[in-house]
Design an enzyme around this catalytic site. Structure first.
Site, PDB file in Angstrom:
ATOM      1  N   GLU A 140      -1.744  -9.196  -8.755  1.00 16.34           N
ATOM      2  CA  GLU A 140      -2.248  -9.380 -10.179  1.00 16.34           C
ATOM      3  C   GLU A 140      -2.015  -9.218 -10.631  1.00 16.34           C
ATOM      4  OE1 GLU A 140      -5.506  -7.809  -6.338  1.00 16.34           O
ATOM      5  OE2 GLU A 140      -5.397  -6.922  -8.259  1.00 16.34           O
ATOM      6  N   CYS A 199      -0.878  -5.914 -17.626  1.00 17.59           N
ATOM      7  CA  CYS A 199      -0.271  -5.028 -16.766  1.00 17.59           C
ATOM      8  C   CYS A 199       0.031  -5.853 -15.428  1.00 17.59           C
ATOM      9  CB  CYS A 199      -1.311  -3.856 -15.652  1.00 17.59           C
ATOM     10  SG  CYS A 199      -0.960  -2.871 -14.650  1.00 17.59           S
ATOM     11  N   CYS A 205       3.648  -4.420  -1.417  1.00 20.46           N
ATOM     12  CA  CYS A 205       4.607  -2.843  -1.409  1.00 20.46           C
ATOM     13  C   CYS A 205       4.274  -1.904   0.033  1.00 20.46           C
ATOM     14  CB  CYS A 205       3.581  -1.839  -2.184  1.00 20.46           C
ATOM     15  SG  CYS A 205       4.868  -0.518  -2.820  1.00 20.46           S
ATOM     16  N   CYS A 229       1.550   4.521  -0.032  1.00 17.89           N
ATOM     17  CA  CYS A 229       0.979   5.147  -1.116  1.00 17.89           C
ATOM     18  C   CYS A 229      -1.151   5.448   0.086  1.00 17.89           C
ATOM     19  CB  CYS A 229       0.449   5.614  -2.105  1.00 17.89           C
ATOM     20  SG  CYS A 229       2.874   5.467  -2.842  1.00 17.89           S
ATOM     21  N   CYS A 273      -4.348   3.550  -2.077  1.00 21.53           N
ATOM     22  CA  CYS A 273      -3.605   2.566  -2.957  1.00 21.53           C
ATOM     23  C   CYS A 273      -3.657   1.397  -2.137  1.00 21.53           C
ATOM     24  CB  CYS A 273      -1.791   2.717  -2.950  1.00 21.53           C
ATOM     25  SG  CYS A 273      -1.180   0.788  -3.963  1.00 21.53           S
ATOM     26  N   GLY A 325       3.182  -3.583  -6.409  1.00 21.03           N
ATOM     27  CA  GLY A 325       4.299  -3.650  -6.113  1.00 21.03           C
ATOM     28  C   GLY A 325       5.201  -1.941  -7.232  1.00 21.03           C
ATOM     29  N   SER A 374       6.725   2.192 -14.518  1.00 20.51           N
ATOM     30  CA  SER A 374       5.813   2.763 -13.251  1.00 20.51           C
ATOM     31  C   SER A 374       6.229   2.959 -12.343  1.00 20.51           C
ATOM     32  CB  SER A 374       4.880   2.887 -13.195  1.00 20.51           C
ATOM     33  OG  SER A 374       3.957   4.126 -12.081  1.00 20.51           O
ATOM     34  N   SER A 423       4.347   8.438 -11.664  1.00 17.14           N
ATOM     35  CA  SER A 423       3.426   8.754 -10.098  1.00 17.14           C
ATOM     36  C   SER A 423       3.336   9.219  -9.424  1.00 17.14           C
ATOM     37  CB  SER A 423       3.144   7.126  -9.385  1.00 17.14           C
ATOM     38  OG  SER A 423       2.915   6.248 -10.353  1.00 17.14           O
ATOM     39  N   LEU A 424       2.740  10.601  -9.645  1.00 19.39           N
ATOM     40  CA  LEU A 424       3.770  12.436  -8.957  1.00 19.39           C
ATOM     41  C   LEU A 424       2.179  12.742  -8.530  1.00 19.39           C
ATOM     42  CD1 LEU A 424       5.758  14.401  -8.849  1.00 19.39           C
ATOM     43  CD2 LEU A 424       3.548  15.625 -11.511  1.00 19.39           C
ATOM     44  N   HIS A 425       0.681  12.195  -8.757  1.00 23.47           N
ATOM     45  CA  HIS A 425      -0.285  12.986  -7.744  1.00 23.47           C
ATOM     46  C   HIS A 425       0.026  14.289  -6.717  1.00 23.47           C
ATOM     47  CE1 HIS A 425      -0.775   9.203  -9.009  1.00 23.47           C
ATOM     48  NE2 HIS A 425       0.081   7.941  -8.755  1.00 23.47           N
ATOM     49  N   ASN A 448      -9.823   6.024  -8.044  1.00 23.22           N
ATOM     50  CA  ASN A 448     -10.037   4.315  -8.414  1.00 23.22           C
ATOM     51  C   ASN A 448     -10.662   4.472  -6.651  1.00 23.22           C
ATOM     52  OD1 ASN A 448     -10.673   3.036 -10.195  1.00 23.22           O
ATOM     53  ND2 ASN A 448      -8.699   2.571 -10.144  1.00 23.22           N
ATOM     54  N   CYS A 508      -5.187  -2.108  -9.292  1.00 27.44           N
ATOM     55  CA  CYS A 508      -4.375  -3.475  -8.902  1.00 27.44           C
ATOM     56  C   CYS A 508      -4.658  -3.368  -7.410  1.00 27.44           C
ATOM     57  CB  CYS A 508      -3.095  -3.957  -9.533  1.00 27.44           C
ATOM     58  SG  CYS A 508      -3.116  -4.677 -10.908  1.00 27.44           S
TER      59      CYS A 508
HETATM   60  N1  SAH Z   1       4.399   1.478  -7.568  1.00 24.33           N
HETATM   61  C1  SAH Z   1       5.030   1.672  -8.614  1.00 24.33           C
HETATM   62  C2  SAH Z   1       3.677   1.026  -9.984  1.00 24.33           C
HETATM   63  C3  SAH Z   1       2.583   0.247  -8.905  1.00 24.33           C
HETATM   64  S1  SAH Z   1       1.278   1.252  -9.480  1.00 24.33           S
HETATM   65  C4  SAH Z   1       3.695   3.433  -8.722  1.00 24.33           C
HETATM   66  O1  SAH Z   1       3.816   3.610  -7.534  1.00 24.33           O
HETATM   67  O2  SAH Z   1       4.220   3.508  -9.472  1.00 24.33           O
HETATM   68  C5  SAH Z   1       0.093   1.900 -10.585  1.00 24.33           C
HETATM   69  C6  SAH Z   1      -0.064   3.174 -10.467  1.00 24.33           C
HETATM   70  O3  SAH Z   1      -1.270   2.687  -9.619  1.00 24.33           O
HETATM   71  C7  SAH Z   1       0.588   4.141  -9.956  1.00 24.33           C
HETATM   72  O4  SAH Z   1       0.288   4.920 -11.072  1.00 24.33           O
HETATM   73  C8  SAH Z   1      -0.364   4.540  -8.577  1.00 24.33           C
HETATM   74  O5  SAH Z   1       0.172   5.452  -8.911  1.00 24.33           O
HETATM   75  C9  SAH Z   1      -1.827   3.772  -9.257  1.00 24.33           C
HETATM   76  N2  SAH Z   1      -2.610   3.895  -8.292  1.00 24.33           N
HETATM   77  C10 SAH Z   1      -2.531   2.859  -7.125  1.00 24.33           C
HETATM   78  N3  SAH Z   1      -3.566   3.147  -6.252  1.00 24.33           N
HETATM   79  C11 SAH Z   1      -4.801   3.673  -6.923  1.00 24.33           C
HETATM   80  C12 SAH Z   1      -6.296   3.958  -6.848  1.00 24.33           C
HETATM   81  N4  SAH Z   1      -6.754   4.086  -5.859  1.00 24.33           N
HETATM   82  N5  SAH Z   1      -6.766   4.439  -7.748  1.00 24.33           N
HETATM   83  C13 SAH Z   1      -6.050   5.547  -9.289  1.00 24.33           C
HETATM   84  N6  SAH Z   1      -4.975   4.872  -9.455  1.00 24.33           N
HETATM   85  C14 SAH Z   1      -4.073   4.119  -8.451  1.00 24.33           C
HETATM   86 FE1  SF4 Z   2       3.489   0.918  -3.579  1.00 27.78          FE
HETATM   87 FE2  SF4 Z   2       2.705   1.665  -6.114  1.00 27.78          FE
HETATM   88 FE3  SF4 Z   2       1.464   1.193  -4.926  1.00 27.78          FE
HETATM   89 FE4  SF4 Z   2       2.257   3.086  -4.301  1.00 27.78          FE
HETATM   90  S1  SF4 Z   2       0.662   3.074  -5.552  1.00 27.78           S
HETATM   91  S2  SF4 Z   2       1.675   1.721  -2.508  1.00 27.78           S
HETATM   92  S3  SF4 Z   2       4.223   2.418  -4.857  1.00 27.78           S
HETATM   93  S4  SF4 Z   2       2.084   0.384  -5.431  1.00 27.78           S
END
Ligand code: SAH
Ligand code: SF4
Length: 351
Positions: free
Chosen positions: A92, A105, A112, A116, A119, A159, A191, A214-216, A290, A333
């Site tokens: 995507e 983007c 991946c 996480c 995701c 990814g 990222s 991506s700290l979260h 999301n 994505c």
């Molecule tokens: N793998 C890399 C980049 C792709 S993910 C990373 O993790 O940084 C891109 C961003 O989307 C990251 O900040 C990720 O944490 C965030 N993300 C993934 N799933 C999400 C969701 N359901 N809601 C909001 N952000 C999300």
């Molecule tokens: Fe992979 Fe980024 Fe999704 Fe984590 S948030 S599973 S690192 S794409």
């Protein structure tokens, strides 16, 4: 017969390669110009000798993507593409309009392996890495389809870019070359979920892009629960790498923080986060998480997000809430591909 990916070579590499094959090096520039114009069929490259065109067509390839699905937001014009790759895999990419122009983007892997919990991309694991040519093609295809010029790129699609390090760096170098896409490094963000050795390697590349982390979560306990990568490289190690990155590059780091109701959004989490980041040249981006089909996570409500932001502000941490674009097309994505996969599975299940 296997074919050689010609798109992943820089013009200089292509010149060397062609010379080794007995061609004059100036042919590299000509080929590059065709590719930049979107011409990928060697037979149409009319300023090359006919015999060379035939040889190229037989032995070389220009990996690309085709548009499998396209969704356009009726709210803000955000476009989401599901691209098909040469081997039938899909990724995507999202095109968004900001005040300063169009930002895209892009994806760096099919799937991946970081897992996480919040995701959609991580749910199916890693299928394969994308080549630099496939990353470039996502931009070229969107520009051709939409007629707009992409002025900034974020590596925030499907990814983990630092888990596909060499191809991502090659892609960045191709982006900087003159010609078709040509985007300055200051208009590129990468990222990562926190692959520490990758961050330290990137620091040495002297590429002035914007690094997003991506700290979260503010501590190992919460972060390891939601982001398995944290068990390998815990928060202290990650933030130490970030501090070194800032010191070496002078560039501000952006921390992404997806607000998940009841998981990482308490006042105590905000205070702990402020403690961790104090004194660092950085910016915190709060993102309402999301929803993802098959997961129970809920986004924090507006008041909670505002309160979290106030606590950070009081501690002099730079913070904003990310504007949501394309909310009607589920622009984050991983979702569209999953939907397509599920439809595909359903089709296969039919007698
Ligand atoms: N793998 C890399 C980049 C792709 S993910 C990373 O993790 O940084 C891109 C961003 O989307 C990251 O900040 C990720 O944490 C965030 N993300 C993934 N799933 C999400 C969701 N359901 N809601 C909001 N952000 C999300
Ligand atoms: Fe992979 Fe980024 Fe999704 Fe984590 S948030 S599973 S690192 S794409």
């Amino acid at each position: 017969m296997s074919t050689i990916d010609l798109r992943s070579m820089t013009t200089e590499e292509l010149a060397d390669h062609l010379q080794q094959q007995g061609y004059p090096s100036f042919r590299a520039k000509q080929i590059r110009q065709w590719l930049d114009q979107g011409v990928t069929d060697f037979r149409c490259m009319t300023n090359l000798p006919l015999s060379m065109r035939e040889t190229l067509a037989a032995a070389y390839t220009v990996p690309g993507c085709t548009i499998v699905r396209k969704l356009v937001s009726s709210i803000d014009g955000t476009v989401k593409y599901l691209y098909g790759l040469d081997d039938g895999e899909t990724v995507e990419s999202v095109l968004m309009q900001y005040k300063h122009g169009w930002s895209q983007c892009i994806s760096t892997q099919v799937g991946c392996r970081m897992g996480c919990t919040f995701c959609a991309t991580g749910m199916g694991g890693l299928v394969r890495n994308l080549s630099s040519a496939e990353m470039l093609s996502q931009i070229e295809t969107a520009q051709r389809d939409s007629g707009v010029r992409v002025s900034s790129v974020v590596l925030m699609g499907m990814g983990e870019p630092l888990d596909n390090y060499d191809e991502v760096i090659r892609f960045l170098r191709l982006l900087m070359e003159d010609g078709g896409v040509h985007i300055g490094m200051r208009h590129i963000s990468l990222s990562t979920c926190g692959v520490v050795p990758g961050i330290l390697r990137l620091m040495e590349e002297k590429i002035p892009l914007t690094l997003s982390i991506s700290l979260h979560a503010p501590n190992d306990e919460i972060r390891s629960r939601t982001m398995p990568v944290n068990r390998r490289w815990p928060i202290d190690q990650l933030l130490d790498a970030c501090r070194r990155y800032v010191a070496a590059t002078g560039r501000r780091i952006s921390f992404e923080y997806a607000m998940i109701d009841g998981v990482n959004d308490s006042d105590a989490c905000a205070a702990e986060l402020a403690d961790r980041l104090r004194g660092m040249l950085c910016h915190v981006n709060l993102i309402p998480v999301n929803s993802v089909s098959g997961k129970t996570q809920k986004r924090s409500d507006r008041r909670r997000i505002e309160r979290f932001m106030e606590i950070l502000k009081k501690e002099s941490i730079n913070v904003t809430v990310r504007r949501t674009l394309g909310s009607d097309i589920n622009a984050s994505c991983g979702q569209l591909r999953r939907q397509a996969d599920q439809q595909e599975n359903r089709k296969e299940a039919l007698p």
